[in-house]
Design a protein around this motif. Sequence first.
Motif, PDB file in Angstrom:
ATOM      1  N   PHE A  64      38.871  38.208  40.654  1.00  0.00           N
ATOM      2  CA  PHE A  64      40.171  37.681  41.075  1.00  0.00           C
ATOM      3  C   PHE A  64      40.859  36.918  39.947  1.00  0.00           C
ATOM      4  O   PHE A  64      41.605  35.970  40.190  1.00  0.00           O
ATOM      5  N   TYR A  84      39.789  37.397  50.915  1.00  0.00           N
ATOM      6  CA  TYR A  84      38.693  37.917  50.098  1.00  0.00           C
ATOM      7  C   TYR A  84      38.096  36.850  49.176  1.00  0.00           C
ATOM      8  O   TYR A  84      36.902  36.570  49.240  1.00  0.00           O
ATOM      9  N   ARG A  85      38.924  36.271  48.312  1.00  0.00           N
ATOM     10  CA  ARG A  85      38.368  35.352  47.314  1.00  0.00           C
ATOM     11  C   ARG A  85      37.751  34.107  47.970  1.00  0.00           C
ATOM     12  O   ARG A  85      36.582  33.773  47.705  1.00  0.00           O
ATOM     13  N   ASN A  86      38.526  33.408  48.790  1.00  0.00           N
ATOM     14  CA  ASN A  86      38.027  32.159  49.375  1.00  0.00           C
ATOM     15  C   ASN A  86      36.775  32.365  50.225  1.00  0.00           C
ATOM     16  O   ASN A  86      35.799  31.609  50.095  1.00  0.00           O
ATOM     17  N   CYS A 135      33.120  36.322  40.980  1.00  0.00           N
ATOM     18  CA  CYS A 135      34.360  36.111  41.728  1.00  0.00           C
ATOM     19  C   CYS A 135      35.509  35.763  40.789  1.00  0.00           C
ATOM     20  O   CYS A 135      36.653  36.208  40.975  1.00  0.00           O
ATOM     21  N   GLN A 136      35.215  34.957  39.760  1.00  0.00           N
ATOM     22  CA  GLN A 136      36.244  34.616  38.784  1.00  0.00           C
ATOM     23  C   GLN A 136      36.728  35.858  38.043  1.00  0.00           C
ATOM     24  O   GLN A 136      37.921  35.995  37.752  1.00  0.00           O
ATOM     25  N   LYS A 163      45.744  33.860  41.303  1.00  0.00           N
ATOM     26  CA  LYS A 163      46.335  32.599  41.739  1.00  0.00           C
ATOM     27  C   LYS A 163      47.561  32.254  40.909  1.00  0.00           C
ATOM     28  O   LYS A 163      48.586  31.789  41.443  1.00  0.00           O
ATOM     29  N   VAL A 188      33.794  32.910  47.900  1.00  0.00           N
ATOM     30  CA  VAL A 188      33.378  31.692  47.194  1.00  0.00           C
ATOM     31  C   VAL A 188      32.618  30.752  48.128  1.00  0.00           C
ATOM     32  O   VAL A 188      31.626  30.121  47.735  1.00  0.00           O
ATOM     33  N   ILE A 219      44.837  38.469  49.222  1.00  0.00           N
ATOM     34  CA  ILE A 219      43.727  38.609  48.267  1.00  0.00           C
ATOM     35  C   ILE A 219      42.932  37.318  48.188  1.00  0.00           C
ATOM     36  O   ILE A 219      41.690  37.317  48.192  1.00  0.00           O
ATOM     37  N   LEU A 220      43.649  36.192  48.135  1.00  0.00           N
ATOM     38  CA  LEU A 220      42.976  34.903  47.990  1.00  0.00           C
ATOM     39  C   LEU A 220      42.368  34.433  49.315  1.00  0.00           C
ATOM     40  O   LEU A 220      41.217  33.995  49.354  1.00  0.00           O
TER      41      LEU A 220
END
Length: 567
Positions: A115, A94-96, A111-112, A119, A99, A90-91
């Motif tokens: 997700f 997708y997230r990284n 994004c915050q 973390k 961002v 996920i991080l």
Amino acid sequence: MKAAKSGTKDGLEKTKIAVMRTFLNRKDVPGDSEEEEMGFLEVPVNDLKHLFPELGPMPEGLSPQQVVRRHILGSIVQSERSYVDSLRRILQDYRNPLVEMEPKVLSLRKCQVVFFRVKEILQCHSMFQIALSSRVAEWDTTEKIGDLFVASFSKSMVLDVYSEYVNNFTTAMSLIKKACLTKPAFLEFLKKRQMGSVDRVTLYGLMVKPIQRFPQFILLLQDMLKNTPKGHADRLSLQLALTELETLAEKLNEQKRLADQVAEIQQLTKSVSDRSSINKLLSSGQRQLLLCETLTETVYSDRGQLIKSKERKVFLLNDMLVCTNINFKCVGQLEISTLVPLGPKYIVKWNAALPQVQVVEVGQESSAHEKDNVVIPNLGLKKHMPSSQSSHNKVYLGPPRLFQELQDLQKDLAVVEQITLLISTLHGTYQNLNMTVAQDWCLALQRLMRVKEEEIHSANKCRLRLLLPGKPDKSGRPVNVMVVFITPNPLSKISWVNRLHLAKIALREENQPGWLCPEEDKKCKAPFWCPILVSRMPAFSSRALDLQISQYILPNHSEVHIVILVS
């Protein structure tokens, strides 16, 4: 340090903030940013140093229970490895990238939200995995795992992190759906990430795993406990771990249920026209969803034949009942629905205020008919009927076809009884025409009637009849309309009946919250829904300057003076 040396209270607070920033790598203290951090200690986990736990070769001479426990431990290790890998995907996948992407297809703020707390959940399970590795390495000598679960998941911060993730899940999915509909670049990004993965799991499939994690743990520990003999050193720890995890799962399920109810009301509000009067009621913030379920509305002809049967989504709010059509069609949104569930859209069919809704049970139809004209859309009949058809009114009680068959059996029994009386007057003896045969006919019909009554009783357990206010007739007299729903099971019907009655009781003035505190502008806050079954008593503002003297007349006509003194 000067502030700390000064010994003042302000100096102590500044020192605490400085320590928190130093040891927790935080840029802001709690409350200074939109996304308030939980205060987790960021611990980098070296994948080379802390490898995934693995069971060694099985030693010889193990009992059958020890072999089973070893296999269950292997399932725990494997499922935890898969779960941690999903969180990292996920991080990392997708997230990284979202961002770092330029130009942005999803803002940093969004994004915050999407997700949120992923973390921190990964950090919890990374630490749990380190402890699990050491426990697996010494398993053949200690065979203990329960205390590790207690130590890892009984902390309040774990509940807080998972709670915030669960509460935010519906919001995150709504944001993803909206972004897919409005931003083609974001939709293309999700499709490429899914197709590039080995297992083709979508972002939704990855993000739903934290919600499913504790139920999986519970099932594994239940199997472990079943195969742990009494007197084993791990048995008490496993019982404590199961208690902790079941309590945690129950709290998360309740929070997920409340979040889903809020989402259902929001979806219902979006489905209603902005100009509609019900839209203002739903969006006023005064509504609470008590129950919503998919029920089957049935419509019958006057001959008891099923004309129409259609699924409806019925919403029981704290002061309103809303029935909607369910529209699953998503024209032009097929590829989006493969990435994230879009859910149905609702079209409001009718709504009614709860005080005007009546639950009609078996045997109550006649009293309901005596009040007003009752139009049964399912049957197309009215109250005013010839006296010869009075028995036909039983069709309102339950499934019309079954009642029609029961009435036919009753008529046949009456005819057979008349035939029996005529047979008794015969002077001669005739084959197959005697009292014994006639009595057998009567007994057979009575048995069929009992079977039919049992079928009707069983059907009534899932049949919810509601009497609703309809449009007045030509003379202006009120007309009530009967609506019949089929619930999925008998318990569902009981739940609907009980919730309806309790909600109506809660709406009575005497059952509103006991204290209404007026503000300085003499306006009262809206009372929350809580049927406390007591009388309402006003509370005067603490800043009132005058003495308030009131005179009350008690039911026995005696007077009592109450003086309220304000200091």
